[in-house]
Design an enzyme around this catalytic site. Structure first.
Site, PDB file in Angstrom:
ATOM      1  N   SER A 196       0.792  -1.231   0.000  1.00 38.86           N
ATOM      2  CA  SER A 196       0.000   0.000   0.000  1.00 38.86           C
ATOM      3  C   SER A 196       0.825   1.281   0.000  1.00 38.86           C
ATOM      4  O   SER A 196       0.322   2.318  -0.412  1.00 38.86           O
ATOM      5  CB  SER A 196      -0.977  -0.006   1.176  1.00 38.86           C
ATOM      6  OG  SER A 196      -0.337  -0.360   2.367  1.00 38.86           O
ATOM      7  N   LYS A 231     -12.436   0.030  -1.596  1.00 40.92           N
ATOM      8  CA  LYS A 231     -11.446   0.739  -2.422  1.00 40.92           C
ATOM      9  C   LYS A 231     -11.951   0.760  -3.874  1.00 40.92           C
ATOM     10  O   LYS A 231     -12.890   1.477  -4.167  1.00 40.92           O
ATOM     11  CB  LYS A 231     -10.074   0.112  -2.217  1.00 40.92           C
ATOM     12  CG  LYS A 231      -9.581   0.483  -0.811  1.00 40.92           C
ATOM     13  CD  LYS A 231      -8.336  -0.182  -0.340  1.00 40.92           C
ATOM     14  CE  LYS A 231      -8.011   0.391   1.050  1.00 40.92           C
ATOM     15  NZ  LYS A 231      -7.204  -0.517   1.859  1.00 40.92           N
ATOM     16  N   HIS A 239      -5.588  -3.621  -2.780  1.00 40.71           N
ATOM     17  CA  HIS A 239      -5.346  -2.620  -3.833  1.00 40.71           C
ATOM     18  C   HIS A 239      -5.313  -3.207  -5.244  1.00 40.71           C
ATOM     19  O   HIS A 239      -5.113  -2.479  -6.205  1.00 40.71           O
ATOM     20  CB  HIS A 239      -4.031  -1.879  -3.558  1.00 40.71           C
ATOM     21  CG  HIS A 239      -4.057  -1.126  -2.273  1.00 40.71           C
ATOM     22  ND1 HIS A 239      -4.654   0.099  -2.135  1.00 40.71           N
ATOM     23  CD2 HIS A 239      -3.599  -1.461  -1.046  1.00 40.71           C
ATOM     24  CE1 HIS A 239      -4.536   0.506  -0.890  1.00 40.71           C
ATOM     25  NE2 HIS A 239      -3.903  -0.424  -0.194  1.00 40.71           N
TER      26      HIS A 239
END
Ligand SMILES: *Cc1c(COP(=O)(O)O)cnc(C)c1O
Length: 387
Positions: free
Chosen positions: A177, A239, A205
């Site tokens: 990250s 996300k 992610h």
């Protein structure tokens, strides 16, 4: 009692480590309003621009009409709705696993999966740059906690070969990250198979962004298909997916073990079913809207091109996380502050979040950034460079 807390807070302030919150007055997008001022933001994880998508908003409203706003109970009592169930099925299919299980947040998913799979007699091997939630999970599990240098598989192998434990778990971010780089997934899987270890991969992610149709890091060319049975996959839904929550996908025995014993799954209220209902739309859009990932790739290429002549270097990353290495913490804060004065938000990330001497600006890109937005950031950075 209060004097002690106040003293600790004062020391934190003095070291420049006190953190504050900003109040956003707008929905999440590349242009946002904070404390009444407009900003161009490069600080969000809404990589595909779905957090504010009209179809998702409509699905959330439909979900509220169908299920109300609260789940009312935990999943094992009577809070498990048809929307939760359908979403688990959709996520399992989308990621190529036999079963998936929803958690309220990524933090809780990591706590739940590590503590359910590892205990006192076991060993957890963790990349040094893993997300804080994986470290907390390993500590809470009471297993031996062994960290290895970032992506150093020779060091990991040496530890896997010498440590004695009933069960061995390797845990790693798939996309790191603060670096934006990708773990050597294929080689991690091979190593884990050789040493009969589990591999727990946190793709917070990568899900929605990487691989064919945004199915995640396991679908990158050369990654890991078909999935190894010792692989436990986790990703977040707050996300790229633009909503809230997280899931774990794995073999049925693993998922059933989590249902029976993951405490952060059992002892908490189920997330509002309306979110699961909205996420069904999100998963469909992730799969079909290839143009969002293409826009992201274009934005990444434009940023790299624009910063080629900059005195600072971007870390090597093909993901929307594009850290610009500054080095000195004070300098990183100066640049972040300078950008802010020009209406651009890019956070400065400093030690202890990253290693000493590697303070950076963490630029995160979204499919909704326009070429003009990237150009504005590049120009502002050139203006802030020391002459
Ligand atoms: C954001 C993040 C989490 C936590 O997910 P939440 O849903 O925000 O709790 C876990 N792991 C990684 C790598 C993350 O980036």
């Amino acid at each position: 009692m209060f004097a002690d807390l106040a003293e600790q807070l004062r020391i934190r302030e003095q070291k420049g480590l006190r953190r504050t919150r900003q109040i956003a007055d707008s929905s999440q997008a590349s242009h946002i309003t904070i404390d009444g001022c407009d900003y161009l933001a490069f600080s969000s994880n809404d990589y595909l621009g779905l957090a504010n998508h009209p179809e998702l908003i409509a699905s959330a409203c439909d979900g509220a009409r169908l299920y109300g706003v609260g789940a009312g109970a935990s999943h094992l009592i009577n809070g498990h709705s048809a929307a939760h169930h359908d979403l688990e099925t959709a996520l399992a299919t989308f990621t190529g696993f036999p079963r998936a299980l929803l958690f309220s947040t990524g933090y809780m998913a990591n706590i739940g999966m590590v503590t359910a799979l590892a205990g006192r007699e076991d060993a957890v091997f963790a990349d040094k740059l893993n997300h804080a939630s994986l470290n907390d999970a390993a500590l809470l599990s009471r297993a031996q906690f062994i960290r290895y240098p970032h992506c150093d598989l020779a060091a990991l192998e040496q530890r896997l070969a010498t440590v004695q434990a009933r069960r061995k778990l390797v845990i790693s971010d798939a996309v790191f990250s603060m670096e934006g780089d990708i773990a050597p997934i294929r080689r991690l899987i091979e190593l884990c198979e050789r040493y009969h270890a589990w591999l727990l991969l946190d793709d917070a992610h990568g899900f929605g962004v990487l691989g064919e149709q945004g199915r995640g890091s396991l679908f990158l060319p050369g990654s890991a298909h078909p999935h190894s049975p010792s692989l436990v996959y986790m990703a977040t839904l707050g996300k790229a997916a633009g909503v809230f929550g997280a899931f774990v996908a794995a073999q049925p025995e693993v998922i059933e073990t989590l249902v029976q014993s993951a405490r952060s799954y059992i002892y908490t209220t189920a997330t509002p079913p309306l979110l699961a209902h909205a996420l069904l739309t999100s998963v469909r859009l992730i799969g079909q809207d290839e143009w969002r990932r293409e826009a992201l790739r274009r934005n990444i290429a434009q940023l790299k091109q624009g910063l080629q002549s900059s005195p600072w270097k971007l870390l090597p990353s093909v993901t929307p996380i594009q850290p610009l290495l500054i080095g000195d913490s004070v300098e990183a804060v100066r640049i972040s502050q300078g950008l802010r004065e020009q209406g651009i938000l890019v956070p400065a990330i400093r030690p202890p979040t990253v290693p000493q001497g590697t303070a950076r600006l963490r630029i995160s890109l979204s499919a909704t950034h326009q070429p003009d937005d990237i150009q504005r950031l590049v120009r502002a950075l050139h203006d802030l460079a020391p002459s």
